[in-house]
Design a protein around this motif. Structure first.
Motif, PDB file in Angstrom:
ATOM      1  N   ALA A  26       0.813  -1.217   0.000  1.00 10.17           N
ATOM      2  CA  ALA A  26       0.000   0.000   0.000  1.00 10.17           C
ATOM      3  C   ALA A  26       0.845   1.264   0.000  1.00 10.17           C
ATOM      4  O   ALA A  26       0.383   2.329  -0.432  1.00 10.17           O
ATOM      5  CB  ALA A  26      -0.928  -0.013   1.214  1.00 10.17           C
ATOM      6  N   GLU A  27       2.078   1.161   0.482  1.00 11.97           N
ATOM      7  CA  GLU A  27       2.967   2.322   0.502  1.00 11.97           C
ATOM      8  C   GLU A  27       3.725   2.492  -0.800  1.00 11.97           C
ATOM      9  O   GLU A  27       4.531   3.407  -0.950  1.00 11.97           O
ATOM     10  CB  GLU A  27       3.969   2.198   1.659  1.00 11.97           C
ATOM     11  N   GLY A  28       3.497   1.592  -1.759  1.00 15.80           N
ATOM     12  CA  GLY A  28       4.165   1.692  -3.043  1.00 15.80           C
ATOM     13  C   GLY A  28       5.534   1.050  -3.081  1.00 15.80           C
ATOM     14  O   GLY A  28       6.238   1.158  -4.095  1.00 15.80           O
ATOM     15  N   GLU A  29       5.925   0.367  -2.006  1.00 19.99           N
ATOM     16  CA  GLU A  29       7.224  -0.303  -2.000  1.00 19.99           C
ATOM     17  C   GLU A  29       7.181  -1.544  -2.886  1.00 19.99           C
ATOM     18  O   GLU A  29       6.200  -2.286  -2.882  1.00 19.99           O
ATOM     19  CB  GLU A  29       7.596  -0.724  -0.575  1.00 19.99           C
ATOM     20  N   SER A  30       8.245  -1.776  -3.614  1.00 16.23           N
ATOM     21  CA  SER A  30       8.358  -2.959  -4.456  1.00 16.23           C
ATOM     22  C   SER A  30       9.080  -4.050  -3.679  1.00 16.23           C
ATOM     23  O   SER A  30      10.219  -3.871  -3.244  1.00 16.23           O
ATOM     24  CB  SER A  30       9.126  -2.628  -5.739  1.00 16.23           C
ATOM     25  N   LEU A  31       8.415  -5.182  -3.496  1.00 22.81           N
ATOM     26  CA  LEU A  31       8.950  -6.268  -2.681  1.00 22.81           C
ATOM     27  C   LEU A  31       9.037  -7.549  -3.506  1.00 22.81           C
ATOM     28  O   LEU A  31       8.157  -7.831  -4.326  1.00 22.81           O
ATOM     29  CB  LEU A  31       8.052  -6.497  -1.458  1.00 22.81           C
ATOM     30  N   PRO A  32      10.103  -8.349  -3.308  1.00 22.25           N
ATOM     31  CA  PRO A  32      10.241  -9.585  -4.081  1.00 22.25           C
ATOM     32  C   PRO A  32       9.257 -10.657  -3.648  1.00 22.25           C
ATOM     33  O   PRO A  32       8.988 -10.826  -2.456  1.00 22.25           O
ATOM     34  CB  PRO A  32      11.689 -10.018  -3.792  1.00 22.25           C
ATOM     35  N   GLY A  33       8.715 -11.366  -4.624  1.00 20.13           N
ATOM     36  CA  GLY A  33       7.860 -12.503  -4.334  1.00 20.13           C
ATOM     37  C   GLY A  33       8.675 -13.775  -4.240  1.00 20.13           C
ATOM     38  O   GLY A  33       9.904 -13.748  -4.204  1.00 20.13           O
ATOM     39  N   SER A  34       7.995 -14.907  -4.224  1.00 23.42           N
ATOM     40  CA  SER A  34       8.696 -16.180  -4.047  1.00 23.42           C
ATOM     41  C   SER A  34       9.069 -16.841  -5.370  1.00 23.42           C
ATOM     42  O   SER A  34      10.039 -17.591  -5.441  1.00 23.42           O
ATOM     43  CB  SER A  34       7.832 -17.145  -3.229  1.00 23.42           C
ATOM     44  N   GLY A  35       8.315 -16.558  -6.433  1.00 22.21           N
ATOM     45  CA  GLY A  35       8.520 -17.275  -7.693  1.00 22.21           C
ATOM     46  C   GLY A  35       9.029 -16.402  -8.815  1.00 22.21           C
ATOM     47  O   GLY A  35       9.262 -15.197  -8.661  1.00 22.21           O
ATOM     48  N   PHE A  36       9.208 -17.025  -9.975  1.00 29.12           N
ATOM     49  CA  PHE A  36       9.591 -16.295 -11.173  1.00 29.12           C
ATOM     50  C   PHE A  36       8.481 -15.331 -11.593  1.00 29.12           C
ATOM     51  O   PHE A  36       7.295 -15.556 -11.333  1.00 29.12           O
ATOM     52  CB  PHE A  36       9.842 -17.265 -12.334  1.00 29.12           C
ATOM     53  N   ASP A  37       8.872 -14.287 -12.299  1.00 35.81           N
ATOM     54  CA  ASP A  37       7.907 -13.421 -12.961  1.00 35.81           C
ATOM     55  C   ASP A  37       7.520 -14.098 -14.275  1.00 35.81           C
ATOM     56  O   ASP A  37       8.383 -14.429 -15.092  1.00 35.81           O
ATOM     57  CB  ASP A  37       8.525 -12.047 -13.225  1.00 35.81           C
ATOM     58  N   VAL A  38       6.244 -14.330 -14.461  1.00 35.23           N
ATOM     59  CA  VAL A  38       5.736 -14.994 -15.666  1.00 35.23           C
ATOM     60  C   VAL A  38       4.530 -14.224 -16.166  1.00 35.23           C
ATOM     61  O   VAL A  38       3.960 -13.385 -15.459  1.00 35.23           O
ATOM     62  CB  VAL A  38       5.348 -16.461 -15.392  1.00 35.23           C
ATOM     63  N   VAL A  39       4.120 -14.527 -17.389  1.00 34.45           N
ATOM     64  CA  VAL A  39       2.966 -13.848 -17.956  1.00 34.45           C
ATOM     65  C   VAL A  39       2.158 -14.846 -18.778  1.00 34.45           C
ATOM     66  O   VAL A  39       2.700 -15.743 -19.424  1.00 34.45           O
ATOM     67  CB  VAL A  39       3.402 -12.646 -18.826  1.00 34.45           C
ATOM     68  N   GLY A  40       0.821 -14.679 -18.747  1.00 40.02           N
ATOM     69  CA  GLY A  40      -0.068 -15.446 -19.610  1.00 40.02           C
ATOM     70  C   GLY A  40      -0.237 -16.887 -19.204  1.00 40.02           C
ATOM     71  O   GLY A  40       0.303 -17.352 -18.211  1.00 40.02           O
ATOM     72  N   GLU A  41      -1.067 -17.564 -19.987  1.00 44.86           N
ATOM     73  CA  GLU A  41      -1.222 -19.014 -19.876  1.00 44.86           C
ATOM     74  C   GLU A  41      -1.124 -19.589 -21.273  1.00 44.86           C
ATOM     75  O   GLU A  41      -1.963 -19.248 -22.114  1.00 44.86           O
ATOM     76  CB  GLU A  41      -2.575 -19.382 -19.252  1.00 44.86           C
ATOM     77  N   PRO A  42      -0.130 -20.400 -21.563  1.00 43.25           N
ATOM     78  CA  PRO A  42       0.867 -20.952 -20.649  1.00 43.25           C
ATOM     79  C   PRO A  42       1.779 -19.858 -20.093  1.00 43.25           C
ATOM     80  O   PRO A  42       1.914 -18.791 -20.678  1.00 43.25           O
ATOM     81  CB  PRO A  42       1.651 -21.932 -21.529  1.00 43.25           C
ATOM     82  N   TYR A  43       2.396 -20.186 -18.973  1.00 36.16           N
ATOM     83  CA  TYR A  43       3.214 -19.202 -18.269  1.00 36.16           C
ATOM     84  C   TYR A  43       4.567 -19.058 -18.952  1.00 36.16           C
ATOM     85  O   TYR A  43       5.418 -19.944 -18.884  1.00 36.16           O
ATOM     86  CB  TYR A  43       3.392 -19.626 -16.816  1.00 36.16           C
ATOM     87  N   ARG A  44       4.764 -17.893 -19.608  1.00 40.55           N
ATOM     88  CA  ARG A  44       6.043 -17.599 -20.242  1.00 40.55           C
ATOM     89  C   ARG A  44       6.945 -16.872 -19.248  1.00 40.55           C
ATOM     90  O   ARG A  44       6.494 -15.959 -18.541  1.00 40.55           O
ATOM     91  CB  ARG A  44       5.840 -16.735 -21.487  1.00 40.55           C
ATOM     92  N   LEU A  45       8.213 -17.253 -19.225  1.00 39.79           N
ATOM     93  CA  LEU A  45       9.181 -16.601 -18.358  1.00 39.79           C
ATOM     94  C   LEU A  45       9.422 -15.176 -18.851  1.00 39.79           C
ATOM     95  O   LEU A  45       9.497 -14.930 -20.055  1.00 39.79           O
ATOM     96  CB  LEU A  45      10.489 -17.397 -18.363  1.00 39.79           C
ATOM     97  N   VAL A  46       9.559 -14.240 -17.903  1.00 36.20           N
ATOM     98  CA  VAL A  46       9.799 -12.833 -18.216  1.00 36.20           C
ATOM     99  C   VAL A  46      11.244 -12.504 -17.884  1.00 36.20           C
ATOM    100  O   VAL A  46      11.744 -12.869 -16.814  1.00 36.20           O
ATOM    101  CB  VAL A  46       8.840 -11.928 -17.413  1.00 36.20           C
ATOM    102  N   ASN A  47      11.933 -11.789 -18.795  1.00 39.54           N
ATOM    103  CA  ASN A  47      13.341 -11.457 -18.544  1.00 39.54           C
ATOM    104  C   ASN A  47      13.470 -10.182 -17.722  1.00 39.54           C
ATOM    105  O   ASN A  47      12.466  -9.570 -17.325  1.00 39.54           O
ATOM    106  CB  ASN A  47      14.126 -11.377 -19.857  1.00 39.54           C
TER     107      ASN A  47
END
Length: 671
Positions: A583-604
């Protein structure tokens, strides 16, 4: 005689990294595609990389101990849809019913399969037999088809690098890890499964202290990979974690050392007594809750057909969200406002309607009248997110002394802020709790608490689908679902089969297992050169031991991962970790890869999605919740079949990229 030569066929190369359950699902869907594909001009060459046997992979080796059990009944898990005709795969339930479907089994495994019923929790080894059978049968179909080829390479992939529109795959063989070889691929599927992970700072400190003092520290690991000989007979050993890894280890260190669990009663919670072999260690066990996860109800299905959700309607929520997004494109569902008030109603309705059904309605009311008044309170119109109904329901229930109020959130922490004056008092309290668990779970669908827990689990499956659909606010997911709801539902719905609770009770009464207490504090005493453990809620002496084991799997966070491939993908900017904003706008790392769509394509690292680099399974933990759970047999469109649907999506897209025409890839509709 026609002297014209056949036109040369184009080739499309697919690399599959990992041949455990997720990789096997992909191979099975490819075989299903092949069965429905007419001969044409493209050959799809499939190369499967895994240092271990394809199918079972690392975790599901059929040769592992029979003491290691699955966490779902045999009617639930699968890596393929139900077989109805010529499909290459089959569900695990069908594999059991067909007594191995023609696979050559050892005499021991053949006997074990004959004893499996729909509600049985099979061994991991038996499931490994099933996985290898599905892989082998699917691979044979691909090998026999003119438009496919498949090979398994017993090697570890250590790098995947984009080269133009294709990829270079670096791998080292199991026989010679020093030699690195390369293979070019048009597309790559990462189905990595469990990977090694770096220890957190506190674990590293314990490991270093133990190494200097000659003590034994065992970090998180797959149960089958643990060296159980390091537990010395008759000597104390501290174990942190009371989940499934603990129960596997508990069985291996007791029954696996010659001890006997003997039937001594039909009373739940008192069914077994333990006859020690004398070779067991003394297990001192601890978890934050102070107790193990709740043992599962005795039912044949993971979620019985009788369990229904009346108030939590996911399609309705998605429909209303679509309307909201017409004016506010950023609108999303918030767990505490849109989901929990509805699921909470379902849980309480299941509990109190079951109380009336099983034990009779409260005095002065018939069952029908009681349920109607219950429904009237739960169905009353309030503004969205309102909890007014909860107070009204509590007032209604308090009229009936024979009914207890079900405080659902408190079920996650049964000993919260409860102090114990002695170790003996705490040991007895845990045993009483486990006996209560056994009594409730034995009742199955005739037990109101079990019905409430199974209803919550049904809600969990729908929430997983909402998360995968991207309609839940991410901060709500992290701070409400992951931080609060997940410990609640996991603690009640992801526990061991009831047999394990009965065994634990027998071991506690025999003095083989003792419990530390809630919120345990671990340390290392450099003077005595021993690990220490104590609980602020139990007035007892500090527990000490020369051996400590972390009874849990390695961390499933890509930034904490220590595998060569994941480090290379992140280090070379081929991949990036998913990030979310609070909510404060901070960018925090998640647990998994960044992916997009279905099927899940890896994001560089630049935010661009790869054309032909796909992710399945555990490293999707930022896009999905509960990536470790097995898929449910049956319709691929059901939420519990998400992993099968993911594999089908990958195969459909690979077929499109390869230029393969045919209708075989549309597996979700076909099966």
């Amino acid at each position: 005689m026609n002297s014209e030569k056949a036109a040369p066929k184009n080739e499309f190369s697919l690399v599959l990294v990992g041949a455990g359950p997720r990789g096997t699902s992909v191979v099975e869907r490819l075989a299903n595609l092949a069965l429905n594909l007419p001969e044409q001009g493209t050959v799809l060459k499939v190369t499967v990389f895994d240092p271990f046997t394809p199918g079972s992979g690392h975790v599901w080796n059929p040769k592992q101990s029979q003491n290691f059990l699955m966490n779902t009944p045999s009617s639930f898990p699968t890596v393929a849809p139900e077989r109805e005709g010529a499909e290459p795969g089959l569900s695990f339930r069908q594999f059991v019913e067909l007594r191995g479907d023609g696979r050559k089994l050892t005499d021991e495994h053949a006997k074990l399969i004959e004893r499996i019923e729909p509600g049985t929790y099979p061994s991991r080894a038996i499931y490994g037999e099933y996985l290898e059978h599905v892989y082998d049968r699917s691979a044979s179909i691909l090998a026999a088809h003119e438009n496919f080829s498949i090979q398994h390479v017993a090697a570890e992939v250590i790098a995947v690098r984009p080269v133009g529109n294709a990829y270079q795959v670096d791998f080292s063989s199991a026989q010679d890890s020093a030699e690195t070889r390369q293979l070019d691929a048009d597309a790559v599927v990462l189905a990595l499964g469990h990977q090694p992970a770096e220890l957190n700072p506190w674990q590293k400190q314990l490991e270093e202290a133990a190494a200097q003092a000659g003590a034994t520290y065992m970090p998180p690991n797959v149960p089958a990979d643990l060296d159980y000989s390091r537990f010395k007979e008759g000597q104390p050993a501290l174990i942190r974690g009371l989940g499934l890894n603990f129960f596997d280890g508990m069985a291996e260190l007791t029954a696996g050392r010659g001890g006997i669990f003997r039937e001594s009663s039909t009373e739940p919670g008192h069914r077994l007594e333990y006859i020690a072999s004398g070779r067991e260690p003394a297990l001192i066990v601890a978890s934050r809750r102070g107790t193990p996860y709740w043992g599962k109800p005795v039912v044949d299905q993971f979620i019985p057909d009788e369990i229904e959700l009346r108030y939590f309607d996911a399609p309705e929520l998605i429909g209303r969200l679509a309307e909201a997004r017409a004016t506010n494109p950023a609108a999303s569902l918030v767990f505490s406002r849109h989901i929990w008030p509805k699921l909470h109603r379902d849980i309480l309705f299941a509990y109190y309607s079951s109380c009336a059904r099983v034990h009779g309605a409260p005095d002065g009311l018939g069952e029908r009248e009681f349920v109607e008044r219950l429904e009237a309170i739960l169905s009353a119109e309030h503004h969205e997110g309102s909890q007014v109904w909860l107070g009204e329901l509590r007032k209604f229930i308090e009229q009936f002394p024979q009914l207890q109020w079900l405080d659902v959130p408190k079920l996650a922490k049964p000993f919260e802020e409860v102090g114990f004056n002695s170790d003996e008092q705490y040991q007895q309290s845990v045993r009483d709790y486990l006996v209560d668990n056994a009594r409730h779970s034995t009742g199955g669908l005739d037990d109101p608490l079990s019905c409430a827990i199974m209803t919550m689990n049904a809600g969990r499956m729908l929430i997983k689908e909402l998360i995968a659909s991207g309609v839940i606010d991410e901060q709500s997911r992290i701070e409400e679902i992951q931080a609060h709801f997940e410990p609640l539902v996991e603690g009640l719905s992801s526990g061991p089969p009831l047999e394990r609770i009965e065994q634990l009770l027998a071991l506690s009464r025999a003095g083989i297992v003792s419990f530390v207490g809630p919120d345990p504090e671990f340390g290392f005493d450099e003077v005595s050169e021993r690990f220490t453990a104590s609980s602020p809620w139990v007035d007892a002496e500090v527990h000490t031991a020369k051996t400590m084991c972390e009874a849990m799997m390695p961390s499933n966070r890509v930034l904490q991962n220590s595998s060569a491939l994941i480090k290379q993908l992140l280090g070379d900017h081929v991949a990036r970790v998913h990030r979310w904003k609070n909510a404060e706008g901070e960018s925090l790392p998640g647990s998994g890869f960044d992916v997009v769509g279905e099927p899940y394509r890896l994001v560089n690292s630049e935010g661009l999605a790869h054309r032909g680099l796909f992710v399945l399974g555990l490293q999707l933990s930022s896009a999905q919740w509960g990536t470790a759970i097995a898929a449910q047999a049956g319709d691929l469109r059901r939420p519990a079949a998400r992993t099968l649907h993911d594999a089908a999506n990958v195969v459909n897209e690979v077929a499109r990229l390869a230029g393969l025409n045919g209708n075989g890839g549309l597996s979700a509709e076909q099966d």
